[in-house]
Design an enzyme around this catalytic site. Sequence first.
Site, short mmCIF file in Angstrom:
data_model
loop_
_atom_site.label_atom_id
_atom_site.label_comp_id
_atom_site.label_asym_id
_atom_site.label_seq_id
_atom_site.Cartn_x
_atom_site.Cartn_y
_atom_site.Cartn_z
CB CYS A 61 -2.14 -12.73 0.82
SG CYS A 61 -3.65 -12.76 1.79
CB CYS A 74 -8.71 -11.44 -4.18
SG CYS A 74 -10.08 -12.30 -4.83
CD GLU A 100 -11.33 -5.82 6.89
OE1 GLU A 100 -11.08 -4.70 7.36
OE2 GLU A 100 -10.79 -6.26 5.87
N1 SAH Z 1 -6.77 -18.85 1.97
C1 SAH Z 1 -7.56 -19.18 0.85
C2 SAH Z 1 -8.76 -18.28 0.68
C3 SAH Z 1 -8.56 -16.83 0.95
S1 SAH Z 1 -7.52 -15.97 -0.16
C4 SAH Z 1 -6.70 -19.22 -0.40
O1 SAH Z 1 -5.57 -18.77 -0.35
O2 SAH Z 1 -7.19 -19.72 -1.41
C5 SAH Z 1 -8.59 -15.85 -1.60
C6 SAH Z 1 -7.87 -15.67 -2.90
O3 SAH Z 1 -7.23 -14.39 -2.97
C7 SAH Z 1 -6.78 -16.70 -3.15
O4 SAH Z 1 -6.90 -17.23 -4.44
C8 SAH Z 1 -5.51 -15.87 -3.05
O5 SAH Z 1 -4.47 -16.42 -3.81
C9 SAH Z 1 -5.97 -14.54 -3.57
N2 SAH Z 1 -5.15 -13.39 -3.19
C10 SAH Z 1 -4.43 -13.21 -2.07
N3 SAH Z 1 -3.85 -11.99 -2.09
C11 SAH Z 1 -4.18 -11.39 -3.25
C12 SAH Z 1 -3.94 -10.10 -3.82
N4 SAH Z 1 -3.23 -9.19 -3.19
N5 SAH Z 1 -4.47 -9.85 -5.05
C13 SAH Z 1 -5.26 -10.75 -5.68
N6 SAH Z 1 -5.55 -11.94 -5.16
C14 SAH Z 1 -5.02 -12.28 -3.97
FE1 SF4 Z 2 -2.39 -17.29 1.51
FE2 SF4 Z 2 -5.09 -17.38 1.41
FE3 SF4 Z 2 -3.78 -17.16 3.77
FE4 SF4 Z 2 -3.80 -15.11 2.10
S1 SF4 Z 2 -5.58 -15.96 3.11
S2 SF4 Z 2 -2.01 -15.91 3.25
S3 SF4 Z 2 -3.74 -16.15 0.13
S4 SF4 Z 2 -3.69 -18.88 2.35
#
Ligand code: SAH
Ligand code: SF4
Length: 383
Positions: free
Chosen positions: A129, A351, A101
């Site tokens: 996440c 996010c 996505e």
């Molecule tokens: N993997 C990378 C980028 C993708 S996630 C990372 O973790 O930074 C992008 C952002 O979304 C990250 O800051 C992560 O902590 C946040 N995130 C993940 N799950 C979330 C959720 N359910 N609600 C709000 N933010 C979330």
């Molecule tokens: Fe953690 Fe970013 Fe991977 Fe989601 S996408 S599991 S926030 S590292």
Amino acid sequence: MKNSEPEKKVLAGLPLPELIELLAPLPAFRAKQIFKWISRGALAFGEMTDLDKNLREDLDSRFSVRSSSVGAQLEDPGHNGKAGDGTVKLQISLYGGTKIEAVLLSDAEERKTACISTQAGCPAGCVFCKTGSLGFSRNLNSAEIVEQFLHLKALAAAANTDISNIVIMGMGEPLLNLSELRRALAFLCDAEGLGISRRRITVSTCGVIEGIRDLADKGPHIRLACSLTSARQELRNRLMPIGKANPLPLLKKALAAYRQKSGQRITLEAVLLGGINTTPADAEAMIDFARGLDAVINLIPWNPVEGMGFEGEPLREPSRAEVETFTAMLEKGGLKVTRRYRKGRGVAGACGQLGVLPENPGQGRLKHPDAKAEDSPENVYPL
Ligand code: SAH
Ligand code: SF4
């Protein structure tokens, strides 16, 4: 040939020097013409009208322009009679059938930001996440990363707008796929093509120290955001298992090196989880971690994902009071704090919500626990 690799080599996403080398003995200026067409969004060699017909046919017999296609498009349908927030989520089918996505976000000034994925699923397994809960399928290659941008750019162009910023914050952990990310960035930033400024691109990492060091040393010096979420080592390890191998003191050193070598201000992101990481002790630890880094703190109230829990308890959104108190504590400690706008929930494109398409887009929008009946989703949080 693996089934994730198309039979014909794909030219989208190839950095210009690689394209020139691949097409040799074709003169470099011809490769540049092709590079420009691909950057402008051409879908087939037949569109490349400044190449002669024989060359176009020859290219067509040996190469593909693209490798992916848009499977579904979801727009925020709005809520309670209000218009949608302008977010569009694309489900993209990759070669071999994998689906990922990508999201087009609009801000209050109607500026468009492309949110792009680097992996199908994610191996990091952060407990809050959606993508993490899917597990890891595979890394995306440069073409698949760049093509997300090209698909979103076409969408923006159809609405007479253009994309001004890119955030590499979709599915997956970009610094666990650094070599393909680097090639994709080389394509996106090349002045012969899209020429996107590195300052308009933000890569968000969950804190992969080796990758941060590598980027600091070898570039490109895009904007870097690091998802901290907790600066308490023990809690961070439980929320973000990747934290165990990337301890906070070393992470801080790597971020300081990136700050120094890139000259770019770093963002520290923190997902706020109701009742879990918003205490005074959490704020203190964050203030301590941020000290000397000259960072901006970006707070992201957790976006709900159905069924997600932490150590036996369901996760919940932070209350408005929790968010405000936590913000105030950080500010009192001298930190500059911003709050992430929560666009995209109507299409599960905010996010941490990327992973599946909602069966009933727009129905899954959950209200903030403190929201009054008359609150519209847009002002549930003051932004
Ligand atoms: N993997 C990378 C980028 C993708 S996630 C990372 O973790 O930074 C992008 C952002 O979304 C990250 O800051 C992560 O902590 C946040 N995130 C993940 N799950 C979330 C959720 N359910 N609600 C709000 N933010 C979330
Ligand atoms: Fe953690 Fe970013 Fe991977 Fe989601 S996408 S599991 S926030 S590292």
